[in-house]
Design a protein around this motif. Structure first.
Motif, mmCIF file in Angstrom:
data_model
loop_
_atom_site.group_PDB
_atom_site.id
_atom_site.type_symbol
_atom_site.label_atom_id
_atom_site.label_comp_id
_atom_site.label_asym_id
_atom_site.label_seq_id
_atom_site.Cartn_x
_atom_site.Cartn_y
_atom_site.Cartn_z
ATOM 1 N N VAL A 59 0.826 -1.206 0.000
ATOM 2 C CA VAL A 59 0.000 0.000 0.000
ATOM 3 C C VAL A 59 0.863 1.261 0.000
ATOM 4 O O VAL A 59 0.509 2.252 -0.645
ATOM 5 N N GLU A 60 1.993 1.227 0.678
ATOM 6 C CA GLU A 60 2.865 2.407 0.700
ATOM 7 C C GLU A 60 3.412 2.719 -0.696
ATOM 8 O O GLU A 60 3.411 3.866 -1.127
ATOM 9 N N ARG A 61 3.852 1.709 -1.397
ATOM 10 C CA ARG A 61 4.352 1.920 -2.765
ATOM 11 C C ARG A 61 3.209 2.341 -3.694
ATOM 12 O O ARG A 61 3.392 3.188 -4.560
ATOM 13 N N LEU A 62 2.037 1.747 -3.512
ATOM 14 C CA LEU A 62 0.868 2.137 -4.288
ATOM 15 C C LEU A 62 0.548 3.604 -4.047
ATOM 16 O O LEU A 62 0.265 4.359 -4.981
ATOM 17 N N SER A 63 0.617 4.030 -2.805
ATOM 18 C CA SER A 63 0.347 5.418 -2.456
ATOM 19 C C SER A 63 1.338 6.356 -3.139
ATOM 20 O O SER A 63 0.944 7.379 -3.708
ATOM 21 N N ARG A 64 2.624 6.021 -3.087
ATOM 22 C CA ARG A 64 3.640 6.850 -3.754
ATOM 23 C C ARG A 64 3.385 6.924 -5.257
ATOM 24 O O ARG A 64 3.526 7.980 -5.870
ATOM 25 N N PHE A 65 3.009 5.799 -5.843
ATOM 26 C CA PHE A 65 2.726 5.767 -7.281
ATOM 27 C C PHE A 65 1.535 6.667 -7.609
ATOM 28 O O PHE A 65 1.601 7.467 -8.544
ATOM 29 N N PRO A 77 -3.017 15.079 -12.454
ATOM 30 C CA PRO A 77 -4.482 15.165 -12.328
ATOM 31 C C PRO A 77 -5.100 15.125 -13.722
ATOM 32 O O PRO A 77 -5.611 16.106 -14.223
ATOM 33 N N SER A 78 -5.028 13.981 -14.352
ATOM 34 C CA SER A 78 -5.461 13.809 -15.735
ATOM 35 C C SER A 78 -6.907 13.334 -15.811
ATOM 36 O O SER A 78 -7.328 12.466 -15.055
ATOM 37 N N GLU A 79 -7.637 13.875 -16.766
ATOM 38 C CA GLU A 79 -9.020 13.424 -16.991
ATOM 39 C C GLU A 79 -9.044 11.949 -17.390
ATOM 40 O O GLU A 79 -9.986 11.239 -17.095
ATOM 41 N N LEU A 80 -7.987 11.496 -18.074
ATOM 42 C CA LEU A 80 -7.914 10.097 -18.489
ATOM 43 C C LEU A 80 -7.884 9.155 -17.297
ATOM 44 O O LEU A 80 -8.351 8.032 -17.372
ATOM 45 N N LEU A 81 -7.327 9.612 -16.184
ATOM 46 C CA LEU A 81 -7.165 8.748 -15.021
ATOM 47 C C LEU A 81 -8.261 8.918 -13.982
ATOM 48 O O LEU A 81 -8.471 8.037 -13.163
ATOM 49 N N ARG A 82 -8.958 10.045 -14.004
ATOM 50 C CA ARG A 82 -9.990 10.297 -12.981
ATOM 51 C C ARG A 82 -11.102 9.270 -13.005
ATOM 52 O O ARG A 82 -11.698 8.981 -11.979
ATOM 53 N N SER A 83 -11.405 8.743 -14.178
ATOM 54 C CA SER A 83 -12.497 7.780 -14.274
ATOM 55 C C SER A 83 -12.000 6.354 -14.465
ATOM 56 O O SER A 83 -12.796 5.446 -14.670
ATOM 57 N N ASN A 84 -10.700 6.135 -14.368
ATOM 58 C CA ASN A 84 -10.144 4.798 -14.518
ATOM 59 C C ASN A 84 -10.451 3.994 -13.265
ATOM 60 O O ASN A 84 -10.033 4.352 -12.160
ATOM 61 N N GLU A 85 -11.162 2.899 -13.443
ATOM 62 C CA GLU A 85 -11.628 2.119 -12.295
ATOM 63 C C GLU A 85 -10.482 1.547 -11.463
ATOM 64 O O GLU A 85 -10.551 1.528 -10.232
ATOM 65 N N SER A 86 -9.415 1.117 -12.093
ATOM 66 C CA SER A 86 -8.275 0.573 -11.341
ATOM 67 C C SER A 86 -7.617 1.651 -10.492
ATOM 68 O O SER A 86 -7.215 1.392 -9.351
ATOM 69 N N VAL A 87 -7.508 2.853 -11.029
ATOM 70 C CA VAL A 87 -6.915 3.960 -10.280
ATOM 71 C C VAL A 87 -7.839 4.356 -9.132
ATOM 72 O O VAL A 87 -7.384 4.591 -8.005
ATOM 73 N N LEU A 88 -9.142 4.411 -9.383
ATOM 74 C CA LEU A 88 -10.101 4.752 -8.336
ATOM 75 C C LEU A 88 -10.100 3.712 -7.217
ATOM 76 O O LEU A 88 -10.124 4.053 -6.033
ATOM 77 N N LYS A 89 -10.051 2.454 -7.593
ATOM 78 C CA LYS A 89 -10.014 1.386 -6.592
ATOM 79 C C LYS A 89 -8.719 1.478 -5.780
ATOM 80 O O LYS A 89 -8.733 1.316 -4.552
ATOM 81 N N ALA A 90 -7.622 1.774 -6.444
ATOM 82 C CA ALA A 90 -6.341 1.935 -5.743
ATOM 83 C C ALA A 90 -6.401 3.113 -4.779
ATOM 84 O O ALA A 90 -5.923 3.021 -3.644
ATOM 85 N N ARG A 91 -7.006 4.219 -5.207
ATOM 86 C CA ARG A 91 -7.154 5.376 -4.322
ATOM 87 C C ARG A 91 -8.001 5.008 -3.108
ATOM 88 O O ARG A 91 -7.722 5.441 -1.987
ATOM 89 N N ALA A 92 -9.051 4.211 -3.316
ATOM 90 C CA ALA A 92 -9.908 3.782 -2.212
ATOM 91 C C ALA A 92 -9.123 2.912 -1.225
ATOM 92 O O ALA A 92 -9.248 3.084 -0.007
ATOM 93 N N VAL A 93 -8.307 2.007 -1.734
ATOM 94 C CA VAL A 93 -7.489 1.139 -0.872
ATOM 95 C C VAL A 93 -6.530 1.981 -0.030
ATOM 96 O O VAL A 93 -6.406 1.775 1.181
ATOM 97 N N VAL A 94 -5.878 2.944 -0.659
ATOM 98 C CA VAL A 94 -4.934 3.807 0.063
ATOM 99 C C VAL A 94 -5.676 4.622 1.115
ATOM 100 O O VAL A 94 -5.225 4.736 2.258
ATOM 101 N N ALA A 95 -6.827 5.186 0.758
ATOM 102 C CA ALA A 95 -7.608 5.980 1.713
ATOM 103 C C ALA A 95 -8.018 5.117 2.905
ATOM 104 O O ALA A 95 -7.937 5.559 4.059
ATOM 105 N N PHE A 96 -8.442 3.885 2.653
ATOM 106 C CA PHE A 96 -8.835 2.989 3.738
ATOM 107 C C PHE A 96 -7.657 2.717 4.668
ATOM 108 O O PHE A 96 -7.782 2.810 5.889
ATOM 109 N N HIS A 97 -6.508 2.386 4.100
ATOM 110 C CA HIS A 97 -5.340 2.048 4.918
ATOM 111 C C HIS A 97 -4.797 3.245 5.683
ATOM 112 O O HIS A 97 -4.141 3.070 6.707
ATOM 113 N N ARG A 98 -5.083 4.439 5.228
ATOM 114 C CA ARG A 98 -4.665 5.644 5.938
ATOM 115 C C ARG A 98 -5.759 6.150 6.879
ATOM 116 O O ARG A 98 -5.630 7.216 7.464
#
Length: 141
Positions: free
Chosen positions: A58-64, A70-91
């Protein structure tokens, strides 16, 4: 240093927007030398997010995630959103977790994992408010 959109000469990502990182380590853990850049397509970024989630790093994921633009291409990417959710949960950043989960329609494949994160976050908050761990009955109130 954040990534920037650019054009890299890579045949495997021809036609795809590319995100360039001057100091980010690549998925293999190699850090670029001075003046060297690593280029990622949105699909590769999603793949890196999934791989880091599966590895539990999770720490490496967070750094990544923090290195991404802040790209529009990534804001709606489900894998990126799920990763952000995982990091938010762990923090324990439950406000951000809830905003991510409530603000996006995720594929049904991810529903069980995300729903468990949602419930655990609520349980943690309720236990903190009550000052004790929740019992079986408390979890259903």
């Amino acid at each position: 240093m954040p990534l920037s959109t650019t054009s890299c000469s890579d045949e495997s990502t021809a036609g795809s927007p590319i995100l360039k990182s001057p100091k980010l380590e690549d998925p293999a853990g190699r850090v670029p030398q001075d003046g060297e850049s690593i280029c990622f397509s949105p699909e590769q970024i999603a793949c890196v997010c999934e791989a880091l989630q599966q590895s539990g790093d999770v720490e490496r994921l967070s750094r990544f995630l923090w290195s991404l633009p802040p790209s529009e291409l990534l804001r709606s990417n489900e894998s990126v959103l799920k990763a952000r959710a995982v990091v938010a949960f762990h923090r324990s950043d439950f406000r951000d977790l809830y905003a991510i989960l409530e603000g996006h329609n995720f594929d049904s494949v991810n529903h069980q994992v995300l729903q468990q994160m949602w419930y655990k976050a609520h349980y943690i908050e309720a236990a903190k408010i009550r000052g004790r761990p929740l019992g079986a009955v408390d979890k259903y109130r």
